[in-house]
Design an enzyme around this catalytic site. Structure first.
Site, short mmCIF file in Angstrom:
data_model
loop_
_atom_site.label_atom_id
_atom_site.label_comp_id
_atom_site.label_asym_id
_atom_site.label_seq_id
_atom_site.Cartn_x
_atom_site.Cartn_y
_atom_site.Cartn_z
N ASP A 392 0.87 -1.17 0.00
CA ASP A 392 0.00 0.00 0.00
C ASP A 392 0.92 1.22 0.00
OD1 ASP A 392 -2.47 1.43 0.25
OD2 ASP A 392 -1.92 1.83 2.33
N THR A 394 0.61 4.84 0.55
CA THR A 394 0.67 5.91 1.54
C THR A 394 1.04 5.39 2.92
OG1 THR A 394 -1.01 7.09 0.30
CG2 THR A 394 -0.58 7.85 2.53
#
Length: 705
Positions: A392, A394
């Protein structure tokens, strides 16, 4: 407690009790089922008796002293040394008494543990040892009563003595191997120094750690340990968090920063407001999760447990066949029983039962010391086969916060002499000094990082949709303006136009009536990400990225990091579909996410790795938890998995191979060639094999990740 309640306990450590099947955290043996109403008193007595290292040590020395006369008067020793010891009228009776003391005092620990194994319907090592020593003792007692001269006194006593020595050494090895988890409980100080108000003055007071409450303010002096999880409310210092996060460098702490119980303060003085105590602290969470992992089992451990269980029946069967064949051959009952004892002892499956759980225990504690926590051993076992890691974006590959990426100085005649990049940054940071906006905080942070001294400003004004401005106190005629592209309409003569790359935000800076430069900011890519991705590629592991950001943002980050496959504009609920897509291509996927929004994807993946974000370790959706947001820990997980698996396989081959060779030798298949293994020598080999397995497991502690 309820009557007839089923619990699970260790045959060697009755003080270990669990509500579900699992592994003994002390020695690695499988727990056996007992009923609390039938065994409650026995368990309590054994708990006080303490079947631990010191008990085996004491029993060993006593048994050794009592065995010396039996050895000196044995036929083997007298024949070998050609000497005739003095004979007593009641020598046989004296030998019987000494052997009986060794049997009941030294051997009782094995007999009692075997009884619990049988009651738990899980016969194993203790059952084999008990059958062996009981058979030898019963035959010798029969010989005393009937007047035979082929008793097994010295064989019995040396067998028990060597078994006690082996278990004593093994206990020490296991204790050393598993010490890392126990050290967690020693990290906290015994007392805490709290700040209290007395006579309208703040003073400090030392209290026991147990009296500390949430909301208390503690004072941590240079070199002191942090007593509880909390938040810094005053002071600045660097804190050694290596024991908690695996980060070797001290971490700077200031007002508003969180600190972890058990970490060590540096040179500064900190006042910390307590936010978590006791079982809610980070260390308690780590210890709890590691214990859960140690209670869980990998596929290899399940296999080794099953093999150890069946080996018990193989040994009993082999022993029975050995007795029948030797008696049928005319070798004599005493010789046949001696072979039976040797077979039962040498086939004890402790090495096989310890081969996997001890390695697994060391690996889980090693993981905790390196910044990640293994919740499920099957997850760690799966990591070695991962084909692709899906990150992922962020907060994992990027910092999840703005940072300055570039400063542009405007070189144009309308501006006059261009000003330096540091001057542009200083002007912008001076206006933003008191702002809480993420972009403003990033600009100010960069200025502080560069050691710039900000201008004194007043008459601060915000222009909705454009930006902000303030008057420079040192240059009364000029206002400093900062803002986005909409601000440019107020400066018609401006010729500076900056196009940000990917997810960059552009902030223009004007001093007086002219745009003097621009600052670009973006969600900063972690330098650790570049290193992690390079390491993964070197390990032949692919890397992919998933994000909810727009495609141009995702493309920019992917290109910066050298990631070929990425998914953009993906909602949290859709991330699991991307995991399935990769799995449909035949790939084994590791998903790295924050454990909240990414829970479905973490569950769907072959390996779920959740980001613990410092102190949040109670994440249920993943098998492995990263204590800090450092992607470099991902290669460490895979490396540890491969090292752990290799050690497990080595131990299983040793334990299984040893039994394949040793059992036939103990049965006497080479007796015609003059090769016979005595029960005592069989005990030496059995103990040695266990120590070798434990020692090989402990070598894992020295391997660097």
């Amino acid at each position: 407690m309820e009557n007839n309640k089923i619990i699970y306990t260790c045959p060697m450590h009755p003080d270990v009790r669990k509500d579900a099947p699992g592994m003994c955290p002390e020695c690695g043996m499988s727990l056996v089922e007992v009923r609390i109403d039938a065994d409650k008193e026995r368990i309590n007595r054994d708990r006080h008796r303490g079947h631990h290292e010191n008990i085996f040590r004491t029993k060993f020395w006593v048994s050794l002293v009592l065995s010396i006369p039996l050895i000196l008067y044995s036929d083997a020793v007298t024949a070998f040394f050609h000497w005739n010891p003095p004979v007593f009228p009641d020598l046989v009776l004296l030998e019987f008494v000494l052997a009986s003391v060794v049997f009941f005092y030294g051997g009782w620990v094995f007999l009692a543990s075997a009884w619990r194994e049988i009651r738990g319907k899980l016969p194993g090592m203790m059952t084999l040892i008990s059958i062996a020593i009981t058979t030898a003792y019963a035959w010798s007692a029969y010989g005393v009563v009937t007047g035979r001269n082929d008793m097994l006194f010295w064989e019995l006593s040396t067998l028990i003595t060597i078994m006690l020595l082996g278990h004593w050494l093994e206990m020490r090895a296991v204790k050393n191997a598993q010490g890392a988890l126990g050290e967690l409980s020693k990290l906290l100080p015994d007392t805490a120094e709290i700040v209290v108000t007395s006579n309208q003055q703040q003073v400090t007071k030392t209290i026991p750690l147990a009296e500390l409450k949430e909301g208390d303010v503690i004072l941590v002096k240079p070199g002191g340990k942090v007593a509880a999880d909390g938040e810094v409310i005053e002071g600045e210092s660097s804190v050694d968090e290596s024991i908690a996060t695996g980060e070797s460098k001290p971490v700077s702490k200031g007002k508003g920063d969180g600190v972890i119980a058990g970490t060590v303060n540096g040179d500064g003085v900190l006042k910390i407001k307590v936010t978590e105590i006791g079982e809610h602290t980070f260390l308690a969470g780590v210890a709890r999760l590691v214990k859960e992992a140690q209670a869980s089992k990998s596929h290899l451990q399940i296999l080794s447990d099953r093999a150890a269980f069946y080996l018990t029946f193989v040994a009993v069967g082999a022993g029975a066949v050995t007795v029948v064949l030797w008696i049928a051959s005319g070798a004599g009952t005493a010789f046949a029983i001696e072979r039976l004892v040797a077979v039962l002892v040498i086939a004890c499956p402790h090495a096989l039962g310890l081969a996997v759980p001890l390695v697994a225990s060391i690996s889980t504690t090693k993981a905790a010391k390196n910044g990640f926590i293994v919740k499920q051993r099957i997850a760690l076992e799966a990591a070695r086969n991962i084909d692709i890691v899906l990150f992922d974006k962020t907060g994992t590959l990027t910092k999840g916060e703005y940072g300055v990426t570039e400063i542009i100085s405007h070189d144009h005649p309308s501006v006059g002499e261009p000003i330096s990049k540091d001057e542009i940054l200083k002007l912008a940071a001076s206006v933003d000094a008191n702002s809480e906006h993420p972009i403003a905080k990033a600009i100010v942070a960069e200025a502080k990082k560069r050691g710039l001294r900000l201008e004194t400003v007043d008459d601060f004004r915000r222009s909705p949709g454009k930006g902000a401005s303030a008057k420079n106190s040192n240059e009364a005629a000029k206002r400093i303006f900062i803002g986005g592209e909409n601000m440019l309409a107020d400066f018609p003569g401006n010729t500076l136009q900056v196009t940000g790359k990917g997810n960059e935000t552009v902030i223009y800076v004007a001093n007086g009536e002219s745009i003097v430069g621009a600052i670009t900011l973006a969600d900063v890519i972690r330098e650790e990400s570049r290193e992690a991705i390079k390491t993964l590629k070197d390990m032949n592991v692919e890397v992919a990225m998933v994000t909810g950001d727009a495609n141009d943002v995702a493309k920019w980050v992917a290109e910066e990091l050298g990631i070929k496959e990425y998914f953009a504009k993906v909602m949290p609920s859709e991330k699991s579909e991307k995991v399935k897509l990769l799995q449909s291509k035949g790939k084994r996927v590791a998903m790295v996410g924050d454990g909240v929004n990414d829970a479905p994807a973490l569950t769907q993946a072959d390996l779920g790795i959740a980001i613990g974000a410092g102190t949040n370790v109670a994440i249920e959706s993943a098998g492995i938890i990263l204590v800090k947001n450092d992607p470099r820990d991902i290669p460490k997980i895979i490396t540890l998995s491969r090292l752990t698996y290799a050690k497990m396989i080595q131990n299983l081959w040793w334990a299984a191979g040893y039994n394949i060779i040793a059992i036939p030798l103990a049965a006497g298949v080479l007796a015609g060639e003059g090769v016979l293994l005595s029960p005592a020598f069989g005990a030496v080999l059995m103990s040695l094999s266990t120590v070798i397995v434990a020692g090989n497991a402990m070598l894992l502690r020295r391997r660097k990740l």
